[in-house]
Design a protein around this motif. Structure first.
Motif, PDB file in Angstrom:
ATOM      1  N   GLY A 102      69.375  33.808  29.739  1.00  0.00           N
ATOM      2  CA  GLY A 102      69.668  32.200  29.667  1.00  0.00           C
ATOM      3  C   GLY A 102      70.749  31.378  28.698  1.00  0.00           C
ATOM      4  N   THR A 103      70.974  30.250  29.168  1.00  0.00           N
ATOM      5  CA  THR A 103      72.214  29.296  28.115  1.00  0.00           C
ATOM      6  C   THR A 103      71.117  28.742  27.280  1.00  0.00           C
ATOM      7  OG1 THR A 103      74.175  29.524  30.179  1.00  0.00           O
ATOM      8  CG2 THR A 103      74.228  27.978  28.395  1.00  0.00           C
ATOM      9  N   GLY A 104      71.214  29.144  26.312  1.00  0.00           N
ATOM     10  CA  GLY A 104      70.962  28.013  24.823  1.00  0.00           C
ATOM     11  C   GLY A 104      69.590  28.965  25.020  1.00  0.00           C
ATOM     12  N   SER A 105      69.654  29.835  25.159  1.00  0.00           N
ATOM     13  CA  SER A 105      67.926  30.992  25.230  1.00  0.00           C
ATOM     14  C   SER A 105      68.656  31.107  23.740  1.00  0.00           C
ATOM     15  CB  SER A 105      67.751  32.127  26.345  1.00  0.00           C
ATOM     16  OG  SER A 105      69.087  32.875  25.416  1.00  0.00           O
ATOM     17  N   PHE A 106      66.988  32.219  22.920  1.00  0.00           N
ATOM     18  CA  PHE A 106      67.046  32.389  22.064  1.00  0.00           C
ATOM     19  C   PHE A 106      67.919  33.587  21.221  1.00  0.00           C
ATOM     20  CE2 PHE A 106      64.109  30.777  18.500  1.00  0.00           C
ATOM     21  CZ  PHE A 106      63.741  29.772  18.913  1.00  0.00           C
ATOM     22  N   GLY A 107      68.076  35.044  22.419  1.00  0.00           N
ATOM     23  CA  GLY A 107      68.989  35.588  22.891  1.00  0.00           C
ATOM     24  C   GLY A 107      70.155  35.517  22.331  1.00  0.00           C
ATOM     25  N   HIS A 108      70.407  34.197  23.454  1.00  0.00           N
ATOM     26  CA  HIS A 108      71.895  33.913  22.697  1.00  0.00           C
ATOM     27  C   HIS A 108      72.527  33.243  21.926  1.00  0.00           C
ATOM     28  CE1 HIS A 108      75.320  30.202  25.441  1.00  0.00           C
ATOM     29  NE2 HIS A 108      75.734  31.603  24.503  1.00  0.00           N
ATOM     30  N   LEU A 109      71.639  31.685  21.335  1.00  0.00           N
ATOM     31  CA  LEU A 109      72.375  31.678  20.512  1.00  0.00           C
ATOM     32  C   LEU A 109      71.929  32.698  19.106  1.00  0.00           C
ATOM     33  CD1 LEU A 109      70.166  28.277  20.185  1.00  0.00           C
ATOM     34  CD2 LEU A 109      72.173  28.754  21.559  1.00  0.00           C
ATOM     35  N   SER A 110      71.296  33.181  19.141  1.00  0.00           N
ATOM     36  CA  SER A 110      70.236  34.685  17.760  1.00  0.00           C
ATOM     37  C   SER A 110      72.709  35.287  17.682  1.00  0.00           C
ATOM     38  CB  SER A 110      70.366  35.636  18.320  1.00  0.00           C
ATOM     39  OG  SER A 110      68.231  35.571  17.922  1.00  0.00           O
ATOM     40  N   MET A 111      72.487  35.790  19.218  1.00  0.00           N
ATOM     41  CA  MET A 111      73.708  36.486  19.003  1.00  0.00           C
ATOM     42  C   MET A 111      75.044  35.952  18.966  1.00  0.00           C
ATOM     43  SD  MET A 111      75.096  39.623  19.620  1.00  0.00           S
ATOM     44  CE  MET A 111      74.084  41.015  20.811  1.00  0.00           C
ATOM     45  N   GLU A 112      75.021  34.627  19.308  1.00  0.00           N
ATOM     46  CA  GLU A 112      76.561  33.352  18.538  1.00  0.00           C
ATOM     47  C   GLU A 112      75.656  33.852  16.818  1.00  0.00           C
ATOM     48  OE1 GLU A 112      79.024  32.428  19.797  1.00  0.00           O
ATOM     49  OE2 GLU A 112      77.694  32.992  22.413  1.00  0.00           O
ATOM     50  N   TYR A 133      72.307  34.533  32.680  1.00  0.00           N
ATOM     51  CA  TYR A 133      71.537  34.508  34.107  1.00  0.00           C
ATOM     52  C   TYR A 133      70.406  33.585  34.250  1.00  0.00           C
ATOM     53  CZ  TYR A 133      73.342  39.400  35.388  1.00  0.00           C
ATOM     54  OH  TYR A 133      74.244  40.269  35.855  1.00  0.00           O
ATOM     55  N   ARG A 134      69.909  33.457  34.532  1.00  0.00           N
ATOM     56  CA  ARG A 134      68.186  33.134  34.575  1.00  0.00           C
ATOM     57  C   ARG A 134      67.398  33.729  34.551  1.00  0.00           C
ATOM     58  NH1 ARG A 134      69.420  28.102  37.109  1.00  0.00           N
ATOM     59  NH2 ARG A 134      68.022  26.986  36.819  1.00  0.00           N
ATOM     60  N   GLY A 135      66.523  33.889  33.609  1.00  0.00           N
ATOM     61  CA  GLY A 135      65.539  34.820  32.939  1.00  0.00           C
ATOM     62  C   GLY A 135      65.617  35.797  33.032  1.00  0.00           C
ATOM     63  N   SER A 136      65.099  36.973  31.872  1.00  0.00           N
ATOM     64  CA  SER A 136      65.171  38.131  31.923  1.00  0.00           C
ATOM     65  C   SER A 136      64.924  39.339  33.036  1.00  0.00           C
ATOM     66  CB  SER A 136      63.841  37.791  30.488  1.00  0.00           C
ATOM     67  OG  SER A 136      64.048  37.986  29.249  1.00  0.00           O
ATOM     68  N   THR A 147      68.267  43.862  35.077  1.00  0.00           N
ATOM     69  CA  THR A 147      68.024  44.609  36.034  1.00  0.00           C
ATOM     70  C   THR A 147      70.061  45.072  35.789  1.00  0.00           C
ATOM     71  OG1 THR A 147      66.360  43.651  37.058  1.00  0.00           O
ATOM     72  CG2 THR A 147      68.494  44.531  38.597  1.00  0.00           C
ATOM     73  N   ASP A 148      70.577  44.094  35.296  1.00  0.00           N
ATOM     74  CA  ASP A 148      72.405  44.437  35.415  1.00  0.00           C
ATOM     75  C   ASP A 148      72.237  44.989  34.184  1.00  0.00           C
ATOM     76  OD1 ASP A 148      72.408  43.250  38.288  1.00  0.00           O
ATOM     77  OD2 ASP A 148      73.756  41.199  37.281  1.00  0.00           O
ATOM     78  N   LEU A 149      71.986  44.654  33.410  1.00  0.00           N
ATOM     79  CA  LEU A 149      71.864  45.950  32.185  1.00  0.00           C
ATOM     80  C   LEU A 149      72.481  47.229  32.680  1.00  0.00           C
ATOM     81  CD1 LEU A 149      72.193  45.879  29.341  1.00  0.00           C
ATOM     82  CD2 LEU A 149      70.141  45.650  28.747  1.00  0.00           C
ATOM     83  N   ILE A 150      70.659  47.383  33.870  1.00  0.00           N
ATOM     84  CA  ILE A 150      69.958  48.946  33.656  1.00  0.00           C
ATOM     85  C   ILE A 150      71.319  49.247  34.494  1.00  0.00           C
ATOM     86  CG2 ILE A 150      68.767  49.946  35.118  1.00  0.00           C
ATOM     87  CD1 ILE A 150      66.446  48.346  34.184  1.00  0.00           C
ATOM     88  N   GLY A 151      71.755  48.040  35.106  1.00  0.00           N
ATOM     89  CA  GLY A 151      73.173  49.059  36.315  1.00  0.00           C
ATOM     90  C   GLY A 151      74.374  48.703  36.066  1.00  0.00           C
ATOM     91  N   GLY A 152      74.306  48.238  34.849  1.00  0.00           N
ATOM     92  CA  GLY A 152      75.609  48.917  34.307  1.00  0.00           C
ATOM     93  C   GLY A 152      76.735  47.252  33.848  1.00  0.00           C
TER      94      GLY A 152
END
Length: 342
Positions: A178-188, A203-206, A211-216
């Motif tokens: 999600g916006t502002g999540s640790f993953g988002h800020l870490s990549m920034e 996205y709203r949650g992991s 799911t969309d990462l797996i789907g490509g």
């Protein structure tokens, strides 16, 4: 006949003895009031303890809280129950919790989304640096950079991802929970350190992001390991970097970001036990010691690891310093990038 002299009467006044008794009574009352918190702390716990979790059931913070609550129940001889108060990245439950009675019977398992909430939301209701008492750090939750190997077959590690991102036109997309999540800020932060660009797709949650990462639909994600681990093990996703050295406990053989050209980089999320301000120090000290012993139990460590969390005990002072450090780090990144939550 001689008459007895008349007696004269005066308004009655307290005798020296009665004044002394009054003073002693006042002193005893005052002493009793001063000693009450200490006596209460010495007898604690005498009833059930509630542990607030400001996140939904089933997540890593909730899972860790339930494991710790079970252990503390056994050690303290009183039931420790979980109460979930989810909403707004942990800010709803946390802002309510800090107003709880400071008697040792309401605690909370604090998770890092609740640290970011005051940074991201305009109407934050608490300050993680001063509005509660840190008791002890309980766990770290490792992160990892994950890619879809069908979409990016040549990306095997972080340098190859960065090389691909620098050539990609339009910019490569990445996602997080999600916006502002640790993953988002870490990549920034990583983008700035590595001099490359990628576009964040929120996205709203992991779960939906994975799911969309797996789907490509999205080729890259900075994810908490627990969300992606089954798909990595199944070969559907590939981890190309972990956020810290100890994350290798969950993904052995995958190099850390620090090992791949960014020394000192560490982006694990974490959680710890907190108490309301004013909780008797004797209670906080007892909790700290019980947690230290509980978290040293290999059986509990194994259960935590199975849930994707790595046990990490740190005392209250260390936890407080860690909160202040992380607040400064992530709030600066969010401010510099203009990142906020709606």
């Amino acid at each position: 006949m001689q008459r007895n002299p008349a007696r004269t009467t005066t308004p009655s006044t307290p005798s020296a003895l009665s004044r002394r008794s009054a003073l002693l009574a006042c002193g005893a009352a005052l002493a009793s009031g001063l000693l009450a918190p200490a006596q209460a702390a010495g007898q604690w716990p005498e009833k059930m303890i509630k542990m607030v979790v400001a996140f939904p059931p089933g997540g890593p913070t909730d899972t860790a809280a339930r494991l710790v609550a079970q252990s503390l129940s056994e050690r303290l001889g009183q039931n420790v129950i979980i109460e979930n108060r989810a909403g707004a990245s942990g800010s709803v439950g946390t802002s309510t919790f800090i107003k709880s009675p400071a008697d040792g019977y309401t605690l909370s398992m604090f998770g890092m989304p609740a640290l970011l909430a005051p940074v991201l939301f305009k109407n934050n209701l608490y300050d993680v640096r001063k509005d509660f008492l840190p008791v002890a750090t309980v766990y770290d939750l490792p992160m990892a950079i994950i890619i879809n190997p069908r979409v990016l077959p040549d990306v095997k590690d972080l340098p190859s991802l960065i090389a691909h991102a620098k050539k990609a036109e339009p910019p490569l997309n990445f996602t997080s929970s999600g916006t502002g999540s640790f993953g988002h800020l870490s990549m920034e932060q990583l983008k700035d350190l590595g001099g490359f660009d990628m576009q964040h797709v929120a996205y709203r949650g992991s779960a939906p992001a994975v799911t969309d990462l797996i789907g490509g639909q999205i080729p890259v994600m900075f994810a908490d390991v627990v969300a992606a681990l089954p798909h990595i093990q199944a070969g559907k996703l590939r981890a190309i970097a972990v956020s810290s050295e100890q994350a290798k406990l969950l993904l052995p053989g995958v190099k850390s970001v620090a090992e791949q050209g960014f020394p000192g980089f560490d982006a694990d999320t974490w959680g710890g036990l907190i108490a309301p301000l004013g909780t008797p120090q004797a209670v906080v000290d007892r909790l700290n010691q019980e947690l230290k012993v509980a978290l040293a139990d290999p059986a509990l460590q194994k259960k935590m690891l199975a849930a994707g969390a790595i046990v990490r005990y740190q005392d209250g002072a260390t936890m407080k310093a860690r909160l202040a450090h992380d607040y400064a780090r992530w709030s600066k990144i969010a401010s510099d990038k203009g990142i906020s939550a709606q």
